[in-house]
Design a protein around this motif. Structure first.
Motif, PDB file in Angstrom:
ATOM      1  N   ALA A 142    -104.248 -94.455 -43.251  1.00  0.00           N
ATOM      2  CA  ALA A 142    -103.879 -93.212 -43.919  1.00  0.00           C
ATOM      3  C   ALA A 142    -104.925 -92.811 -44.943  1.00  0.00           C
ATOM      4  N   THR A 143    -105.417 -91.600 -44.842  1.00  0.00           N
ATOM      5  CA  THR A 143    -106.362 -91.066 -45.820  1.00  0.00           C
ATOM      6  C   THR A 143    -105.811 -89.848 -46.539  1.00  0.00           C
ATOM      7  N   GLY A 144    -104.798 -89.234 -46.020  1.00  0.00           N
ATOM      8  CA  GLY A 144    -104.221 -88.052 -46.661  1.00  0.00           C
ATOM      9  C   GLY A 144    -102.805 -87.874 -46.165  1.00  0.00           C
ATOM     10  N   ARG A 145    -102.638 -86.967 -45.204  1.00  0.00           N
ATOM     11  CA  ARG A 145    -101.312 -86.712 -44.653  1.00  0.00           C
ATOM     12  C   ARG A 145    -100.764 -87.916 -43.904  1.00  0.00           C
ATOM     13  N   GLY A 146    -101.648 -88.871 -43.582  1.00  0.00           N
ATOM     14  CA  GLY A 146    -101.198 -90.070 -42.897  1.00  0.00           C
ATOM     15  C   GLY A 146    -100.136 -90.831 -43.652  1.00  0.00           C
ATOM     16  N   LEU A 147    -100.158 -90.744 -44.987  1.00  0.00           N
ATOM     17  CA  LEU A 147     -99.119 -91.399 -45.782  1.00  0.00           C
ATOM     18  C   LEU A 147     -97.745 -90.822 -45.460  1.00  0.00           C
ATOM     19  N   ALA A 148     -97.684 -89.506 -45.341  1.00  0.00           N
ATOM     20  CA  ALA A 148     -96.409 -88.864 -45.026  1.00  0.00           C
ATOM     21  C   ALA A 148     -95.961 -89.206 -43.612  1.00  0.00           C
ATOM     22  N   VAL A 149     -96.918 -89.262 -42.685  1.00  0.00           N
ATOM     23  CA  VAL A 149     -96.600 -89.622 -41.298  1.00  0.00           C
ATOM     24  C   VAL A 149     -96.030 -91.028 -41.238  1.00  0.00           C
ATOM     25  N   ALA A 150     -96.683 -91.964 -41.932  1.00  0.00           N
ATOM     26  CA  ALA A 150     -96.225 -93.351 -41.930  1.00  0.00           C
ATOM     27  C   ALA A 150     -94.837 -93.480 -42.550  1.00  0.00           C
ATOM     28  N   ALA A 151     -94.606 -92.763 -43.646  1.00  0.00           N
ATOM     29  CA  ALA A 151     -93.297 -92.822 -44.300  1.00  0.00           C
ATOM     30  C   ALA A 151     -92.210 -92.280 -43.387  1.00  0.00           C
ATOM     31  N   GLU A 152     -92.502 -91.166 -42.715  1.00  0.00           N
ATOM     32  CA  GLU A 152     -91.513 -90.552 -41.833  1.00  0.00           C
ATOM     33  C   GLU A 152     -91.165 -91.463 -40.662  1.00  0.00           C
ATOM     34  N   PRO A 170    -101.608 -94.229 -57.556  1.00  0.00           N
ATOM     35  CA  PRO A 170    -100.266 -94.810 -57.733  1.00  0.00           C
ATOM     36  C   PRO A 170     -99.144 -93.834 -57.383  1.00  0.00           C
ATOM     37  N   GLU A 171     -99.339 -92.555 -57.759  1.00  0.00           N
ATOM     38  CA  GLU A 171     -98.308 -91.558 -57.454  1.00  0.00           C
ATOM     39  C   GLU A 171     -98.211 -91.303 -55.944  1.00  0.00           C
ATOM     40  N   LYS A 172     -99.347 -91.265 -55.261  1.00  0.00           N
ATOM     41  CA  LYS A 172     -99.329 -91.039 -53.814  1.00  0.00           C
ATOM     42  C   LYS A 172     -98.631 -92.184 -53.089  1.00  0.00           C
ATOM     43  N   LEU A 173     -98.897 -93.404 -53.517  1.00  0.00           N
ATOM     44  CA  LEU A 173     -98.251 -94.550 -52.877  1.00  0.00           C
ATOM     45  C   LEU A 173     -96.773 -94.621 -53.239  1.00  0.00           C
ATOM     46  N   ALA A 174     -96.436 -94.197 -54.455  1.00  0.00           N
ATOM     47  CA  ALA A 174     -95.021 -94.129 -54.832  1.00  0.00           C
ATOM     48  C   ALA A 174     -94.293 -93.115 -53.955  1.00  0.00           C
ATOM     49  N   GLY A 175     -94.972 -92.012 -53.640  1.00  0.00           N
ATOM     50  CA  GLY A 175     -94.379 -91.018 -52.756  1.00  0.00           C
ATOM     51  C   GLY A 175     -94.125 -91.577 -51.367  1.00  0.00           C
ATOM     52  N   TYR A 176     -95.078 -92.377 -50.875  1.00  0.00           N
ATOM     53  CA  TYR A 176     -94.895 -93.026 -49.573  1.00  0.00           C
ATOM     54  C   TYR A 176     -93.692 -93.964 -49.606  1.00  0.00           C
ATOM     55  N   ARG A 177     -93.617 -94.760 -50.639  1.00  0.00           N
ATOM     56  CA  ARG A 177     -92.518 -95.731 -50.719  1.00  0.00           C
ATOM     57  C   ARG A 177     -91.163 -95.039 -50.885  1.00  0.00           C
ATOM     58  N   ASN A 178     -91.132 -93.984 -51.687  1.00  0.00           N
ATOM     59  CA  ASN A 178     -89.854 -93.311 -51.971  1.00  0.00           C
ATOM     60  C   ASN A 178     -89.343 -92.510 -50.780  1.00  0.00           C
ATOM     61  N   PRO A 188     -91.399-100.316 -46.580  1.00  0.00           N
ATOM     62  CA  PRO A 188     -92.753 -99.839 -46.897  1.00  0.00           C
ATOM     63  C   PRO A 188     -93.684-100.997 -47.192  1.00  0.00           C
ATOM     64  N   ARG A 189     -94.878-100.906 -46.676  1.00  0.00           N
ATOM     65  CA  ARG A 189     -95.870-101.970 -46.867  1.00  0.00           C
ATOM     66  C   ARG A 189     -97.247-101.321 -46.970  1.00  0.00           C
ATOM     67  N   VAL A 190     -97.988-101.690 -47.995  1.00  0.00           N
ATOM     68  CA  VAL A 190     -99.302-101.083 -48.256  1.00  0.00           C
ATOM     69  C   VAL A 190    -100.389-102.147 -48.156  1.00  0.00           C
ATOM     70  N   THR A 191    -101.357-101.890 -47.311  1.00  0.00           N
ATOM     71  CA  THR A 191    -102.568-102.695 -47.243  1.00  0.00           C
ATOM     72  C   THR A 191    -103.711-101.850 -47.791  1.00  0.00           C
ATOM     73  N   ARG A 272    -102.923-101.481 -59.687  1.00  0.00           N
ATOM     74  CA  ARG A 272    -102.814-100.014 -59.575  1.00  0.00           C
ATOM     75  C   ARG A 272    -102.047 -99.596 -58.333  1.00  0.00           C
ATOM     76  N   SER A 273    -102.257-100.308 -57.241  1.00  0.00           N
ATOM     77  CA  SER A 273    -101.730 -99.873 -55.948  1.00  0.00           C
ATOM     78  C   SER A 273    -100.434-100.564 -55.552  1.00  0.00           C
ATOM     79  N   GLY A 274    -100.145-101.711 -56.171  1.00  0.00           N
ATOM     80  CA  GLY A 274     -99.007-102.500 -55.709  1.00  0.00           C
ATOM     81  C   GLY A 274     -99.212-103.014 -54.298  1.00  0.00           C
ATOM     82  N   ALA A 275    -100.459-103.262 -53.911  1.00  0.00           N
ATOM     83  CA  ALA A 275    -100.790-103.646 -52.543  1.00  0.00           C
ATOM     84  C   ALA A 275    -100.082-104.932 -52.134  1.00  0.00           C
ATOM     85  N   ASP A 276     -99.590-104.939 -50.902  1.00  0.00           N
ATOM     86  CA  ASP A 276     -99.000-106.144 -50.328  1.00  0.00           C
ATOM     87  C   ASP A 276    -100.066-107.026 -49.690  1.00  0.00           C
ATOM     88  N   GLU A 277    -101.194-106.434 -49.328  1.00  0.00           N
ATOM     89  CA  GLU A 277    -102.237-107.166 -48.623  1.00  0.00           C
ATOM     90  C   GLU A 277    -103.575-106.462 -48.854  1.00  0.00           C
TER      91      GLU A 277
END
Length: 302
Positions: A142-152, A170-178, A188-191, A272-277
């Motif tokens: 995910a580089t942009g809209r991919g975050l929304a695609v992954a969340a959906e 941090p806000e963009k990743l919070a949006g993905y998680r929420n 939700p899982r962030v690498t 900053r990211s709360g990365a899982d991996e």
């Protein structure tokens, strides 16, 4: 090709959890034209490490074909296969033309991922074969809209590149998680993917990063990503290079340094990211120095 397989063998010995390969086309010195073929070769030389793509560029392929390729890998190497997918259309116009893709074509990335997942899970009208017992994990680059695609779609994401320097990360990743919609109890899982190079000193590590940064800078001017050059050859060219400041800024973005420096920077990024991996990548002209860097990074991540 031989070096890539050897690096994967070393990564397994060093205790890395995964070894992923990317998809690029028409790039000298990069063994990435066909991730599935390369992963099959790596699988024959390794026993435990997970193997995957970071990633297959889905706009270039039919979902059924991608599913069949990775199911075949999973049949050959059970319980070890990952599938990361991205949406890049190719670096240059000639490459895009050769791949029969145009920037004007409609974006079907989300639909293609959903179709691919159906094939992998055996829920499509056509049964992709071979059938395997374990569902292949699917990741979205995910580089942009991919975050929304992954969340959906309820899928894990891999983020990297310029977005890591964005104050709003941090806000963009919070949006993905929420906004994450679970699929089969997924969470939700962030690498986080980044370039990492370790040497005895910060200056030596910065030199290790120079060959790829230089090749990337040249490619933006020429449209061709050339083979990596030794640092000594690049230094001579930098004296007359009017883009020297831009190259220095690119070097600043690489996570390079001695072990202490890199450990500090990685810790800050995870906070900053709360990365899982972490998905660490590194490339340089000196293969011995690269092997030493891989070993040093493995030590930091234990």
């Amino acid at each position: 090709l031989t070096h890539t397989v050897e690096r994967a063998v070393d990564a397994e010995d060093l205790g890395y959890h995964r070894f992923w390969v990317a998809e690029h086309h028409g790039v000298p010195g990069i063994a990435s034209g066909s991730p599935a073929v390369l992963l099959a070769a790596i699988g024959e030389r390794t026993q435990r490490i997970r193997l995957g793509s970071g990633g297959v560029m889905l706009p270039h392929h039919q979902p059924l074909v991608v599913a069949e390729q990775f199911l075949l890998l999973a049949g050959l190497h059970p319980g070890r296969i990952d599938l990361g997918v991205g949406r890049s259309l190719g670096f240059t116009e000639p490459v895009r033309k050769a791949l029969r893709r145009s920037v004007e074509e409609p974006d079907t990335f989300a639909d293609d991922i959903a179709e691919l997942r159906d094939f992998l899970e055996g829920n499509a009208p056509v049964t992709a074969r071979p059938m395997v017992e374990e569902t292949i994990p699917l990741f979205v680059l995910a580089t942009g809209r991919g975050l929304a695609v992954a969340a959906e779609l309820g899928l894990p994401v891999v983020v990297g590149g310029p977005v890591l320097d964005d104050p709003a990360l941090p806000e963009k990743l919070a949006g993905y998680r929420n906004s994450f919609r679970s699929h089969r109890d997924s969470r939700p899982r962030v690498t986080v993917s980044l370039d990492v190079l370790v040497a005895d000193t910060d200056a030596e590590a910065r030199d290790l990063a120079l060959p790829e940064v230089w090749a990337m800078a040249q490619s933006r001017r020429t449209g061709s990503f050339g083979a990596l050059e030794p640092v000594s050859a690049i230094r001579g060219k930098l004296r007359d290079d009017r883009h020297r400041d831009r190259i220095e800024q690119a070097l600043d973005r690489v996570t390079s340094g001695d072990a202490q420096t890199v450990h500090r920077r990685l810790k800050q990024l995870v906070e900053r990211s709360g990365a899982d991996e972490l998905l660490v990548s590194g490339s340089t002209y000196d293969r011995d120095a690269l092997a030493a860097s891989d070993a040093a990074v493995a030590g930091l991540l234990r």
